[in-house]
Scaffold this active site. Structure first.
Site, mmCIF file in Angstrom:
data_model
loop_
_atom_site.group_PDB
_atom_site.id
_atom_site.type_symbol
_atom_site.label_atom_id
_atom_site.label_comp_id
_atom_site.label_asym_id
_atom_site.label_seq_id
_atom_site.Cartn_x
_atom_site.Cartn_y
_atom_site.Cartn_z
ATOM 1 N N ARG A 148 0.545 5.461 -2.123
ATOM 2 C CA ARG A 148 -0.052 6.725 -1.666
ATOM 3 C C ARG A 148 0.001 6.841 -0.154
ATOM 4 O O ARG A 148 0.297 5.870 0.530
ATOM 5 C CB ARG A 148 -1.565 6.760 -1.963
ATOM 6 C CG ARG A 148 -1.961 6.656 -3.353
ATOM 7 C CD ARG A 148 -3.480 6.524 -3.419
ATOM 8 N NE ARG A 148 -3.816 5.681 -4.539
ATOM 9 C CZ ARG A 148 -3.899 6.111 -5.785
ATOM 10 N NH1 ARG A 148 -3.710 7.378 -6.060
ATOM 11 N NH2 ARG A 148 -4.179 5.272 -6.759
ATOM 12 N N ALA A 170 -11.501 -5.499 11.491
ATOM 13 C CA ALA A 170 -10.202 -5.819 10.869
ATOM 14 C C ALA A 170 -9.064 -5.177 11.659
ATOM 15 O O ALA A 170 -8.027 -5.809 11.913
ATOM 16 C CB ALA A 170 -10.185 -5.336 9.421
ATOM 17 N N LYS A 171 -9.249 -3.923 12.067
ATOM 18 C CA LYS A 171 -8.168 -3.209 12.748
ATOM 19 C C LYS A 171 -7.930 -3.770 14.152
ATOM 20 O O LYS A 171 -6.792 -3.767 14.645
ATOM 21 C CB LYS A 171 -8.460 -1.707 12.792
ATOM 22 C CG LYS A 171 -8.451 -1.046 11.415
ATOM 23 C CD LYS A 171 -7.165 -1.316 10.656
ATOM 24 C CE LYS A 171 -6.892 -0.370 9.518
ATOM 25 N NZ LYS A 171 -5.708 -0.772 8.727
ATOM 26 N N GLY A 209 0.828 -1.215 0.000
ATOM 27 C CA GLY A 209 0.000 0.000 0.000
ATOM 28 C C GLY A 209 0.854 1.253 0.000
ATOM 29 O O GLY A 209 0.486 2.263 0.590
ATOM 30 N N TYR A 225 -14.344 -2.466 9.164
ATOM 31 C CA TYR A 225 -13.012 -1.855 9.326
ATOM 32 C C TYR A 225 -12.525 -1.971 10.780
ATOM 33 O O TYR A 225 -11.384 -2.339 11.038
ATOM 34 C CB TYR A 225 -13.118 -0.397 8.893
ATOM 35 C CG TYR A 225 -11.838 0.390 8.848
ATOM 36 C CD1 TYR A 225 -10.977 0.297 7.759
ATOM 37 C CD2 TYR A 225 -11.505 1.275 9.876
ATOM 38 C CE1 TYR A 225 -9.812 1.043 7.705
ATOM 39 C CE2 TYR A 225 -10.345 2.034 9.831
ATOM 40 C CZ TYR A 225 -9.503 1.921 8.746
ATOM 41 O OH TYR A 225 -8.350 2.671 8.688
ATOM 42 N N SER A 240 -5.625 0.917 13.712
ATOM 43 C CA SER A 240 -6.280 2.224 13.628
ATOM 44 C C SER A 240 -6.919 2.531 14.969
ATOM 45 O O SER A 240 -7.266 1.618 15.730
ATOM 46 C CB SER A 240 -7.378 2.182 12.559
ATOM 47 O OG SER A 240 -8.229 3.304 12.670
ATOM 48 N N ASP A 275 -1.503 -7.385 -5.680
ATOM 49 C CA ASP A 275 -2.723 -7.372 -4.871
ATOM 50 C C ASP A 275 -2.418 -8.173 -3.608
ATOM 51 O O ASP A 275 -2.163 -9.379 -3.681
ATOM 52 C CB ASP A 275 -3.864 -8.020 -5.666
ATOM 53 C CG ASP A 275 -5.161 -8.064 -4.869
ATOM 54 O OD1 ASP A 275 -5.138 -7.753 -3.657
ATOM 55 O OD2 ASP A 275 -6.193 -8.420 -5.475
ATOM 56 N N VAL A 276 -2.456 -7.515 -2.451
ATOM 57 C CA VAL A 276 -2.045 -8.191 -1.210
ATOM 58 C C VAL A 276 -2.969 -9.356 -0.829
ATOM 59 O O VAL A 276 -2.617 -10.164 0.016
ATOM 60 C CB VAL A 276 -1.938 -7.224 -0.015
ATOM 61 C CG1 VAL A 276 -0.818 -6.229 -0.210
ATOM 62 C CG2 VAL A 276 -3.264 -6.532 0.291
HETATM 63 P P1 NAP Z 1 -4.752 5.560 1.017
HETATM 64 O O1 NAP Z 1 -4.102 6.881 0.728
HETATM 65 O O2 NAP Z 1 -6.058 5.252 0.399
HETATM 66 O O3 NAP Z 1 -3.700 4.414 0.679
HETATM 67 C C1 NAP Z 1 -4.030 3.065 0.743
HETATM 68 C C2 NAP Z 1 -3.126 2.321 -0.198
HETATM 69 O O4 NAP Z 1 -3.400 0.906 -0.135
HETATM 70 C C3 NAP Z 1 -3.354 2.748 -1.656
HETATM 71 O O5 NAP Z 1 -2.099 3.020 -2.228
HETATM 72 C C4 NAP Z 1 -4.014 1.518 -2.274
HETATM 73 O O6 NAP Z 1 -3.684 1.282 -3.633
HETATM 74 C C5 NAP Z 1 -3.416 0.396 -1.453
HETATM 75 N N1 NAP Z 1 -4.209 -0.830 -1.558
HETATM 76 C C6 NAP Z 1 -5.536 -0.980 -1.360
HETATM 77 N N2 NAP Z 1 -5.902 -2.253 -1.585
HETATM 78 C C7 NAP Z 1 -4.782 -2.929 -1.952
HETATM 79 C C8 NAP Z 1 -4.501 -4.269 -2.324
HETATM 80 N N3 NAP Z 1 -5.481 -5.195 -2.354
HETATM 81 N N4 NAP Z 1 -3.239 -4.612 -2.654
HETATM 82 C C9 NAP Z 1 -2.248 -3.693 -2.633
HETATM 83 N N5 NAP Z 1 -2.437 -2.403 -2.280
HETATM 84 C C10 NAP Z 1 -3.691 -2.019 -1.958
HETATM 85 O O7 NAP Z 1 -4.975 5.399 2.584
HETATM 86 P P2 NAP Z 1 -4.108 5.770 3.875
HETATM 87 O O8 NAP Z 1 -4.915 6.702 4.653
HETATM 88 O O9 NAP Z 1 -2.710 6.088 3.522
HETATM 89 O O10 NAP Z 1 -4.193 4.374 4.640
HETATM 90 C C11 NAP Z 1 -3.087 3.509 4.791
HETATM 91 C C12 NAP Z 1 -3.381 2.546 5.941
HETATM 92 O O11 NAP Z 1 -3.537 3.302 7.147
HETATM 93 C C13 NAP Z 1 -4.658 1.738 5.772
HETATM 94 O O12 NAP Z 1 -4.461 0.437 6.264
HETATM 95 C C14 NAP Z 1 -5.638 2.489 6.640
HETATM 96 O O13 NAP Z 1 -6.678 1.663 7.078
HETATM 97 C C15 NAP Z 1 -4.747 2.938 7.766
HETATM 98 N N6 NAP Z 1 -5.258 4.069 8.536
HETATM 99 C C16 NAP Z 1 -5.488 5.279 7.942
HETATM 100 C C17 NAP Z 1 -5.975 6.326 8.708
HETATM 101 C C18 NAP Z 1 -6.264 7.687 8.133
HETATM 102 O O14 NAP Z 1 -6.829 8.537 8.847
HETATM 103 N N7 NAP Z 1 -5.915 7.967 6.896
HETATM 104 C C19 NAP Z 1 -6.237 6.138 10.074
HETATM 105 C C20 NAP Z 1 -5.982 4.897 10.635
HETATM 106 C C21 NAP Z 1 -5.486 3.863 9.855
HETATM 107 P P3 NAP Z 1 -4.463 1.981 -4.867
HETATM 108 O O15 NAP Z 1 -4.640 3.396 -4.481
HETATM 109 O O16 NAP Z 1 -3.533 1.800 -6.004
HETATM 110 O O17 NAP Z 1 -5.758 1.263 -4.998
#
Ligand code: NAP
Length: 254
Positions: free
Chosen positions: A16, A157-158, A13, A154, A142, A63-64
């Site tokens: 981004r 899972a977390k 992931g 979610y 999370s 794809d993970v």
């Molecule tokens: P994000 O910007 O949407 O990034 C998520 C990344 O995961 C994207 O690059 C996406 O790829 C990739 N991804 C999704 N499904 C995938 C798969 N099956 N195989 C490989 N890659 C995959 O989100 P983020 O906010 O940075 O989140 C990153 C992590 O932090 C997540 O686990 C999220 O639950 C956790 N988190 C985020 C927050 C928050 O406030 N943002 C808070 C707590 C936890 P594509 O874009 O190419 O589809």
């Protein structure tokens, strides 16, 4: 000299958001990085940025949730970059809905990406780490693990990832592998932006409201999480394992 000089990290992931910022940070700390993302373009973009900053990176569209792809990515990392010391499992999606509206697809998609994806990444990486008697694993939980309206899939899972963290710390500790998790609060990424859009809320106002609910009175940036991960995968924290570190400005959700 960086604190990760000579180390090799694989991040899922990482095209981004938090994953991309962490890949850049670990590379700046001296690690060579394998950048995994579902799509090739974002993975390449992160790897390009690292290379232009003088780091070493390879991009891998994976794809993970696919066991064969995940195994192949770990093997390619060890082959092309020489070893595999660090796994950071970040890939994630949201499919929010209240329980009565949550479809089987909403449930399965989220559980599979976060839980099965992290399990498959850990299983693929552990064999290299066990053999070299050295490894660091980080899972991305999370603040929503504590419960959050509209996120039954979610939050489950977390919370599950916290169990995975503690269990793998027990199983892999004897092989000198540290296993920890970060649990971010509100971080400004595409994921939170999409949540605002889905709820029909203005992004700036959405962030302001989140900051007001946070004791430190601000929202997080991907770099806030990346710097904690950088510490947890370094040898400066080599006696820390089985921990969930909340990177949430002092609050849970709710
Ligand atoms: P994000 O910007 O949407 O990034 C998520 C990344 O995961 C994207 O690059 C996406 O790829 C990739 N991804 C999704 N499904 C995938 C798969 N099956 N195989 C490989 N890659 C995959 O989100 P983020 O906010 O940075 O989140 C990153 C992590 O932090 C997540 O686990 C999220 O639950 C956790 N988190 C985020 C927050 C928050 O406030 N943002 C808070 C707590 C936890 P594509 O874009 O190419 O589809």
């Amino acid at each position: 000299m960086g604190r990760l000089d000579g180390r090799v990290a694989l991040l899922t992931g990482a095209g981004r958001g938090i994953g991309a910022a962490t890949a850049a940070r670990l590379a700046a700390d001296g690690a060579a990085v394998a950048v995994i993302d579902l799509d090739v373009a974002p993975a390449e973009e992160t790897a390009d940025q690292i290379r232009s900053a003088g780091g070493r990176a390879v991009a891998m569209p994976v794809d993970v949730t696919n066991p064969e792809q995940m195994e192949a990515a770990a093997a390619r990392t060890a082959q092309e970059l020489g070893r595999l010391d660090i796994l950071v499992a970040v890939a994630g999606i949201t499919r929010d809905n209240l329980l009565f509206k949550m479809s089987d697809e909403d449930w399965d998609g989220v559980i599979n990406t976060h839980l099965k994806g992290s399990f498959l990444a850990a299983r693929a990486a552990q064999k290299y780490m066990v053999e070299q008697r050295y490894g660091k694993m980080i899972f991305t939980s999370s603040a929503a693990a504590l419960g959050n309206r509209g996120q039954a899939n979610y939050s489950t899972a977390k919370a599950g990832l916290q169990g995975l963290t503690r269990t793998l710390a027990i199983e892999l500790g004897p092989f000198n592998i540290n296993v920890n998790a970060v649990a971010p609060g509100f971080i400004e990424t595409r994921m939170t932006q999409q949540t605002a859009e889905r709820m029909g809320l203005d992004w700036e106002q959405f962030k302001k409201d989140a900051a007001a609910r946070t004791p430190l009175r601000r929202t997080g940036k991907p770099e806030d999480v990346a710097s904690v991960i950088s510490f947890l995968v370094s040898d400066e924290s080599s006696f820390v394992s089985a921990q969930v570190i909340y990177v949430a400005g002092g609050r849970g959700i709710g």
